[in-house]
Design an enzyme around this catalytic site. Sequence first.
Site, PDB file in Angstrom:
ATOM      1  N   ASN A  90      -2.153 -10.212  10.235  1.00  0.00           N
ATOM      2  CA  ASN A  90      -1.901 -11.491   9.560  1.00  0.00           C
ATOM      3  C   ASN A  90      -3.001 -12.502   9.864  1.00  0.00           C
ATOM      4  OD1 ASN A  90       0.308 -10.745   8.146  1.00  0.00           O
ATOM      5  ND2 ASN A  90       1.802 -11.939   9.298  1.00  0.00           N
ATOM      6  N   GLY A 130      14.774  -7.960   6.084  1.00  0.00           N
ATOM      7  CA  GLY A 130      15.845  -6.978   6.234  1.00  0.00           C
ATOM      8  C   GLY A 130      16.377  -6.476   4.906  1.00  0.00           C
ATOM      9  N   ARG A 168      24.997 -15.647   3.183  1.00  0.00           N
ATOM     10  CA  ARG A 168      23.921 -14.754   2.765  1.00  0.00           C
ATOM     11  C   ARG A 168      24.470 -13.359   2.437  1.00  0.00           C
ATOM     12  NH1 ARG A 168      17.885 -15.094   5.566  1.00  0.00           N
ATOM     13  NH2 ARG A 168      17.056 -16.055   3.709  1.00  0.00           N
ATOM     14  N   ARG A 204      -5.253 -23.724  -8.137  1.00  0.00           N
ATOM     15  CA  ARG A 204      -5.321 -22.251  -8.090  1.00  0.00           C
ATOM     16  C   ARG A 204      -6.415 -21.715  -9.006  1.00  0.00           C
ATOM     17  NH1 ARG A 204      -2.116 -19.684  -4.066  1.00  0.00           N
ATOM     18  NH2 ARG A 204      -0.325 -21.020  -3.715  1.00  0.00           N
ATOM     19  N   ALA A 261       4.260  -8.086   1.445  1.00  0.00           N
ATOM     20  CA  ALA A 261       4.051  -9.490   1.097  1.00  0.00           C
ATOM     21  C   ALA A 261       5.147  -9.892   0.110  1.00  0.00           C
ATOM     22  CB  ALA A 261       2.671  -9.682   0.481  1.00  0.00           C
ATOM     23  N   GLU A 262       5.592 -11.137   0.194  1.00  0.00           N
ATOM     24  CA  GLU A 262       6.621 -11.578  -0.733  1.00  0.00           C
ATOM     25  C   GLU A 262       6.051 -11.622  -2.148  1.00  0.00           C
ATOM     26  OE1 GLU A 262       8.755 -15.074   0.634  1.00  0.00           O
ATOM     27  OE2 GLU A 262       8.663 -14.294   2.673  1.00  0.00           O
ATOM     28  N   CYS A 308       4.948 -16.868   7.575  1.00  0.00           N
ATOM     29  CA  CYS A 308       4.375 -16.061   8.652  1.00  0.00           C
ATOM     30  C   CYS A 308       2.947 -16.372   9.077  1.00  0.00           C
ATOM     31  CB  CYS A 308       4.496 -14.586   8.293  1.00  0.00           C
ATOM     32  SG  CYS A 308       6.228 -14.077   8.235  1.00  0.00           S
ATOM     33  N   ARG A 352       8.933 -21.785   2.282  1.00  0.00           N
ATOM     34  CA  ARG A 352       8.631 -22.053   3.688  1.00  0.00           C
ATOM     35  C   ARG A 352       7.118 -22.292   3.848  1.00  0.00           C
ATOM     36  NH1 ARG A 352      11.867 -17.085   6.415  1.00  0.00           N
ATOM     37  NH2 ARG A 352      10.927 -16.029   4.633  1.00  0.00           N
ATOM     38  N   LYS A 389       3.715 -19.034  -3.214  1.00  0.00           N
ATOM     39  CA  LYS A 389       2.893 -18.159  -4.046  1.00  0.00           C
ATOM     40  C   LYS A 389       3.747 -17.775  -5.253  1.00  0.00           C
ATOM     41  CE  LYS A 389       2.462 -13.774  -2.788  1.00  0.00           C
ATOM     42  NZ  LYS A 389       2.415 -12.481  -2.059  1.00  0.00           N
TER      43      LYS A 389
HETATM   44  P1  NAD Z   1      14.849 -14.815   7.432  1.00  0.00           P
HETATM   45  O1  NAD Z   1      15.111 -16.108   8.097  1.00  0.00           O
HETATM   46  O2  NAD Z   1      14.820 -14.739   5.941  1.00  0.00           O
HETATM   47  O3  NAD Z   1      15.952 -13.728   7.909  1.00  0.00           O
HETATM   48  C1  NAD Z   1      16.369 -13.573   9.214  1.00  0.00           C
HETATM   49  C2  NAD Z   1      17.890 -13.374   9.229  1.00  0.00           C
HETATM   50  O4  NAD Z   1      18.306 -13.048  10.555  1.00  0.00           O
HETATM   51  C3  NAD Z   1      18.681 -14.605   8.814  1.00  0.00           C
HETATM   52  O5  NAD Z   1      19.483 -14.318   7.679  1.00  0.00           O
HETATM   53  C4  NAD Z   1      19.530 -14.931  10.064  1.00  0.00           C
HETATM   54  O6  NAD Z   1      20.823 -15.428   9.751  1.00  0.00           O
HETATM   55  C5  NAD Z   1      19.616 -13.587  10.738  1.00  0.00           C
HETATM   56  N1  NAD Z   1      19.953 -13.664  12.160  1.00  0.00           N
HETATM   57  C6  NAD Z   1      19.443 -14.492  13.118  1.00  0.00           C
HETATM   58  N2  NAD Z   1      20.024 -14.251  14.308  1.00  0.00           N
HETATM   59  C7  NAD Z   1      20.925 -13.250  14.113  1.00  0.00           C
HETATM   60  C8  NAD Z   1      21.833 -12.547  14.980  1.00  0.00           C
HETATM   61  N3  NAD Z   1      21.919 -12.824  16.287  1.00  0.00           N
HETATM   62  N4  NAD Z   1      22.608 -11.580  14.440  1.00  0.00           N
HETATM   63  C9  NAD Z   1      22.528 -11.283  13.114  1.00  0.00           C
HETATM   64  N5  NAD Z   1      21.679 -11.902  12.252  1.00  0.00           N
HETATM   65  C10 NAD Z   1      20.887 -12.877  12.746  1.00  0.00           C
HETATM   66  O7  NAD Z   1      13.475 -14.279   8.036  1.00  0.00           O
HETATM   67  P2  NAD Z   1      12.473 -13.194   7.402  1.00  0.00           P
HETATM   68  O8  NAD Z   1      11.522 -13.852   6.473  1.00  0.00           O
HETATM   69  O9  NAD Z   1      13.277 -12.040   6.914  1.00  0.00           O
HETATM   70  O10 NAD Z   1      11.652 -12.787   8.698  1.00  0.00           O
HETATM   71  C11 NAD Z   1      12.247 -12.031   9.735  1.00  0.00           C
HETATM   72  C12 NAD Z   1      11.149 -11.454  10.619  1.00  0.00           C
HETATM   73  O11 NAD Z   1      10.341 -10.568   9.837  1.00  0.00           O
HETATM   74  C13 NAD Z   1      10.189 -12.486  11.199  1.00  0.00           C
HETATM   75  O12 NAD Z   1       9.825 -12.081  12.488  1.00  0.00           O
HETATM   76  C14 NAD Z   1       8.981 -12.404  10.291  1.00  0.00           C
HETATM   77  O13 NAD Z   1       7.788 -12.761  10.948  1.00  0.00           O
HETATM   78  C15 NAD Z   1       8.957 -10.929   9.944  1.00  0.00           C
HETATM   79  N6  NAD Z   1       8.284 -10.624   8.672  1.00  0.00           N
HETATM   80  C16 NAD Z   1       8.616 -11.323   7.538  1.00  0.00           C
HETATM   81  C17 NAD Z   1       7.986 -11.018   6.332  1.00  0.00           C
HETATM   82  C18 NAD Z   1       8.313 -11.766   5.061  1.00  0.00           C
HETATM   83  O14 NAD Z   1       7.744 -11.430   4.018  1.00  0.00           O
HETATM   84  N7  NAD Z   1       9.191 -12.753   5.061  1.00  0.00           N
HETATM   85  C19 NAD Z   1       7.017  -9.988   6.285  1.00  0.00           C
HETATM   86  C20 NAD Z   1       6.724  -9.291   7.461  1.00  0.00           C
HETATM   87  C21 NAD Z   1       7.361  -9.613   8.654  1.00  0.00           C
HETATM   88  C1  UGA Z   2       1.632 -12.031   4.293  1.00  0.00           C
HETATM   89  C2  UGA Z   2       0.843 -10.711   4.416  1.00  0.00           C
HETATM   90  O1  UGA Z   2       0.073 -10.528   3.223  1.00  0.00           O
HETATM   91  C3  UGA Z   2       1.791  -9.521   4.595  1.00  0.00           C
HETATM   92  O2  UGA Z   2       1.033  -8.339   4.809  1.00  0.00           O
HETATM   93  C4  UGA Z   2       2.702  -9.786   5.806  1.00  0.00           C
HETATM   94  O3  UGA Z   2       3.633  -8.743   5.963  1.00  0.00           O
HETATM   95  C5  UGA Z   2       3.443 -11.099   5.604  1.00  0.00           C
HETATM   96  O4  UGA Z   2       2.469 -12.168   5.434  1.00  0.00           O
HETATM   97  C6  UGA Z   2       4.295 -11.488   6.764  1.00  0.00           C
HETATM   98  O5  UGA Z   2       4.049 -11.088   7.877  1.00  0.00           O
HETATM   99  O6  UGA Z   2       5.210 -12.269   6.468  1.00  0.00           O
HETATM  100  P1  UGA Z   2       2.969 -13.291   2.373  1.00  0.00           P
HETATM  101  O7  UGA Z   2       2.836 -14.467   3.276  1.00  0.00           O
HETATM  102  O8  UGA Z   2       4.314 -12.943   1.862  1.00  0.00           O
HETATM  103  O9  UGA Z   2       2.414 -11.965   3.099  1.00  0.00           O
HETATM  104  O10 UGA Z   2       2.023 -13.470   1.087  1.00  0.00           O
HETATM  105  P2  UGA Z   2       0.434 -13.372   0.891  1.00  0.00           P
HETATM  106  O11 UGA Z   2       0.183 -12.717  -0.391  1.00  0.00           O
HETATM  107  O12 UGA Z   2      -0.249 -12.838   2.067  1.00  0.00           O
HETATM  108  O13 UGA Z   2       0.029 -14.900   0.723  1.00  0.00           O
HETATM  109  C7  UGA Z   2       0.062 -15.800   1.812  1.00  0.00           C
HETATM  110  C8  UGA Z   2      -0.540 -17.130   1.393  1.00  0.00           C
HETATM  111  O14 UGA Z   2      -1.958 -17.017   1.252  1.00  0.00           O
HETATM  112  C9  UGA Z   2      -0.010 -17.648   0.050  1.00  0.00           C
HETATM  113  O15 UGA Z   2       0.208 -19.027   0.159  1.00  0.00           O
HETATM  114  C10 UGA Z   2      -1.130 -17.328  -0.899  1.00  0.00           C
HETATM  115  O16 UGA Z   2      -1.173 -18.183  -2.013  1.00  0.00           O
HETATM  116  C11 UGA Z   2      -2.353 -17.523  -0.014  1.00  0.00           C
HETATM  117  N1  UGA Z   2      -3.537 -16.771  -0.473  1.00  0.00           N
HETATM  118  C12 UGA Z   2      -3.531 -15.409  -0.461  1.00  0.00           C
HETATM  119  C13 UGA Z   2      -4.652 -17.460  -0.903  1.00  0.00           C
HETATM  120  O17 UGA Z   2      -4.675 -18.712  -0.915  1.00  0.00           O
HETATM  121  N2  UGA Z   2      -5.754 -16.754  -1.314  1.00  0.00           N
HETATM  122  C14 UGA Z   2      -5.777 -15.402  -1.312  1.00  0.00           C
HETATM  123  O18 UGA Z   2      -6.823 -14.815  -1.699  1.00  0.00           O
HETATM  124  C15 UGA Z   2      -4.633 -14.715  -0.891  1.00  0.00           C
END
Ligand code: NAD
Ligand code: UGA
Length: 450
Positions: free
Chosen positions: A222, A14, A39, A430, A162-163, A274, A344, A337
Amino acid sequence: MNKNIVCIGAGYIGGPTMAVIAKMNPTRKVVVVDINAERIAAWNSADYSLPIYEPGLVDVVKETRGKNLFFSTDIEGAIKECDIIFVGVNTPTKTFGRGAGMASDLQYWEATAREIKKFATSDKLVIEKSTLPVRTAAAMEAILNDHAKYRLTVLSNPEFLAEGTAIKDLLEPDRVLIGGPTTPEGLAAVEEVVDIYASWVPREKILTTNVWSAELTKLAANAFLAQRVSSINAIAGLCEATGADVDEVARVIGADGRIGPKFLKAGPGFGGSCFKKDVLNLAYLCESFGLHTAAEYWMGVIKMNEHQQERIVTRLLKEMFNTIANKKVALFGFAFKADTGDTRETPAGTVARNLAEEHALISVTDPKALPNAKKDLADLANVAFEEDEYAAATDADAIVLMTDWRHYPALDWKKIFSLMRKPALVFDTRNCLDAAALREIGFKVMNIGK
Ligand code: NAD
Ligand code: UGA
């Protein structure tokens, strides 16, 4: 008219997503709300100590916060004020009841849907930003529109960032995906979301589908990425057994245009919030539609990942004469990474726990993830946390490099060697250090897939 936007959930997804949407849509008001007041306070902090570390994020927040980007705990007010509602709350793996350990826990999502319904005072677009099981939108529609006074249209706009590269991924995405109902109202709703992205993303990169395709695509994308990591790690074990070199194999496999060079880096296995959760969810969906062989196929990706992390400790034990009790092992890197503080599902956490079971003395160093590492390992004795890599290495018998932080190859490895107990072992999971140079210094060096 440029409608206001609210995002429910101010987490890893978000926060950065809305910051970039606000930056690129300066005439729209964007409000990010969360139930977690701590937060929100961090997002609003005067010194910009934001709740997550992401390169470039602070600059975008500095540019937009207080102008058209706002962080708040007033969920009711934001829902009333905004017509476009993104939902980016967490959807972790269920830990209880039916589907425990595999299915998505949708309680946060459902709570949000009920809040939207309760507080809405006009028609709204409700956009799934969280990653959800396919057909969640049907359940949401049912909740939202049951005896509702206003029309709440559910769309799916999964996020692919990706993060560690979130800002770059958001500014220059490979594609943006928007799924919606194929009715005239649904298509019009999709266009409203297209407009938000079209202010900076070329139109041809904004792909539209029906809702179910959008929901499923996110899980499938994913799963494909995770599968590539498990595939190369499966080859890595074979390389170790045969004298092949996994980096050489990956380079040549990746030169085939049909395969491509990305996501072929062998290592300690995938972490992050994820991949595991989404592959489990996909396998669960297959299982629930009676597709057992497909479910097993995807579970293999997870099994391979777990095996890879076990192998690290097994190989380390073997190299250290089958005992690491009271030996000091320094973990270089704890984030899942580089360029993130997120821990996580980090492979380093699994390795730390395995080492603790062997009664090793552990020191952990990481430039961004120490606060999370301390929380994750709070229940373990004999773990020290060091900001300074040299302090972490002092009197260590072995270093296990878990995260490929960019500065690790440039550390003073001669100094590190002088601080360690001999024979000083470096297990570079790595394959990012110069192994030949380390051997020259006197280190014993282990790699993945070599
Ligand atoms: P996160 O835990 O960092 O954030 C989620 C937030 O939602 C938390 O701060 C929590 O307090 C809040 N929340 C929960 N219930 C709530 C409610 N009822 N009202 C208001 N706020 C509320 O999680 P995230 O990593 O941001 O992931 C969120 C979603 O996005 C997941 O479905 C994940 O799969 C997806 N996603 C994450 C990434 C990533 O890089 N982290 C990438 C793509 C997709
Ligand atoms: C991943 C996807 O790349 C995103 O497209 C997606 O939006 C996200 O998940 C999600 O849904 O949360 P993320 O998990 O943030 O992104 O990071 P990645 O770069 O994909 O790496 C994931 C894991 O795979 C890490 O632990 C990384 O070290 C590992 N990895 C990645 C490898 O071991 N080898 C590789 O060649 C690439």
